[in-house]
Motif scaffolding. Sequence first.
Motif, PDB file in Angstrom:
ATOM      1  N   ALA B  51       0.826  -1.210   0.000  1.00 26.85           N
ATOM      2  CA  ALA B  51       0.000   0.000   0.000  1.00 26.85           C
ATOM      3  C   ALA B  51       0.861   1.260   0.000  1.00 26.85           C
ATOM      4  N   GLN B  52       2.034   1.187   0.614  1.00 23.14           N
ATOM      5  CA  GLN B  52       2.945   2.339   0.654  1.00 23.14           C
ATOM      6  C   GLN B  52       3.340   2.744  -0.760  1.00 23.14           C
ATOM      7  N   ALA B  53       3.822   1.756  -1.483  1.00 25.72           N
ATOM      8  CA  ALA B  53       4.286   2.039  -2.835  1.00 25.72           C
ATOM      9  C   ALA B  53       3.146   2.573  -3.695  1.00 25.72           C
ATOM     10  N   SER B  55       0.365   4.150  -2.781  1.00 26.55           N
ATOM     11  CA  SER B  55      -0.136   5.485  -2.482  1.00 26.55           C
ATOM     12  C   SER B  55       0.971   6.530  -2.596  1.00 26.55           C
TER      13      SER B  55
END
Lengths: 337, 337
Positions: B51-53, B55
């Motif tokens: 999810a980090q990558a 968003s």
Amino acid sequence: MKQITIKDVAEAAGVSKATASRVLSGHPATSPEARKAVEAAAGRLGFRPNAQARSLRNTRTQTIGLLLPDVRNPFFGDLAHAVEQRARSFGYMTLFGNANENVEQQDEYIDVMLSQRVDGVIAAPQGDGGNLSQLLRSGVPVVFVDRVLDSIKVPSVSPDNSTGIHDAVKHLTARGHRRIGYIAGPQSTSTGRERLRSYKEALAATGADTDADLIFLGDFQAASGAEGARTLLDLANPPTALLAADSLMSIGAVGVCNERGIAIGTDLAFVAHDDIDAFTLINPPLTVIAHDIDAMGRLAVDMLMSVIGGGSPASHTIPGRLIVRGSTPEFEKERQS
Amino acid sequence: MKQITIKDVAEAAGVSKATASRVLSGHPATSPEARKAVEAAAGRLGFRPNAQARSLRNTRTQTIGLLLPDVRNPFFGDLAHAVEQRARSFGYMTLFGNANENVEQQDEYIDVMLSQRVDGVIAAPQGDGGNLSQLLRSGVPVVFVDRVLDSIKVPSVSPDNSTGIHDAVKHLTARGHRRIGYIAGPQSTSTGRERLRSYKEALAATGADTDADLIFLGDFQAASGAEGARTLLDLANPPTALLAADSLMSIGAVGVCNERGIAIGTDLAFVAHDDIDAFTLINPPLTVIAHDIDAMGRLAVDMLMSVIGGGSPASHTIPGRLIVRGSTPEFEKERQS
DNA sequence: CATACTCGTGGAATCGATTCCATGGAATCG
DNA sequence: CGATTCCATGGAATCGATTCCACGAGTATG
């Protein structure tokens, strides 16, 4: 509105991104001048590092997931508070997931937590299939709280489900009760199973009546507590005392007694679970089996931190304690009146 | 344990990262074969997108922040549940922040939420300085719930703090009460201020006693409710009815009455705020001023979604309703007995 | 005085997913 | 049949912060 990046800060301070990053993350190899310039620029621009970008590079997100059956249950509400405060003291944010006593929602939240790359998970698990097994296989540190899965070896903090119930039954029989009704939790949870077993053992040990009729199987929700109270009180030979296996079912059961005009503490002895504020407001206040929820939450976080740090902490049990209040009178007294 | 990336999936499926990404995000320009291969590979490997990558690239995080004073307060517990469930239905995760009725913790959480780049924030604000002003200036969509800041124009969902209290005072005076004690909330919150104003207006309208002594200023915590009850009951000419401005202070006040053996519903009339389960368990059950908490939570999320979508929804007020139960008897009756 | 070291610094690579752009093959049209 | 459009695809750039590596300046040691 454009977000401020570290590049903006670096340019404003007249240094490179690398130096700016070093200053902001406290790296020692930085000159006093650079430090001053960067800090001034960051403050002036209101720079906030993008957590996504940071945790993409490092693997840490400084976030833990907390997976609970229902935050509206006062027990889990208090637990959530305890976990959150403790995690905060370690510099971790807590991502709550409310499974709503529902395996599908639990699965969804496990999915999101894994996607969010939480550094660890504290869970009161439901069932043992679905994404739960994926969570365990994923290698993310996990600690169980309140409930345990026999099939799975994970460090856990669980309540002592024996002492409190034994003491409660002893207390009730000492006061002359022989017919003690039990509103049990779901047998799919370790807590529900252990408490029912303890109740049966305690009956045997004290010589109280052991009719199967005296046991009602509930589901830890208020409605089933109400149903349990109705069923047990409608028996041909009804119990003189009731014991409920969690706080929500206790609330449901007390509601039914009020509805029917049965005076707790006079017509019926009642022992609830969990030392909830509301139970002291009832007149007379309820005798309860209590666990130190704050300690459970703190310990769960401490253990999770240990697992994250590579340790493998031993599981813990939080002692249960009987707190006698006005709801458990002598049986004799009742008869005489 | 190594995390599975989209590159692993792509290689396993024999396609490029680009194609794999397109399949997994439902882009139409993909061939059936590619779709089948990628989906099979993703399933087999247990791929979970980071999810980090994601968003970092899109600006969306599919996460909202919920900033509350205290989750253990049943009112906010229910509100948290309502918000979380509604947000979930829009595909958003909820990041809870528990300010603990403490401006510093609120500031910390605002900081974290901004760093986490939440897509929006729902807050019951405290004070109007610190990071709160930075949050508002940051351009992140914000909706206030329960409380409002006069100085700041932000869409909000707030309880109607007038009708319920007017009805309660009318109800009490109709039953013969002329001395109605009021345990007020902190005047630093809009809710505290408006409720106190309504109480005063209602006294004036009904001609009940308006001694300044009858008002105790609390802080929405249980302890101050207890203190308020003690102070008011110790007056030379004590009130015959009490009205408390929130649920926690009501709990504290009821506790004091029990302690002192003052029978609510017989010796003293009592009106609480919020329709909490626990209040129906008390004997007699409490008359309360209730708001539809679920509706507040849902509406707050709907409004936030509108703001995120570029709209500027109007603020809403949730009507207050007096629910009469056993705790507010006739004053005459008391005297006669 | 030469060599070895430390230290602050900037350039460039990196994390993982998305998306723009160019490419080549197939389909469609005149 | 040649030209044009369409479409699936892969290469490469991108998001923002961190960190490896190399460089030059300054200091200490033989």
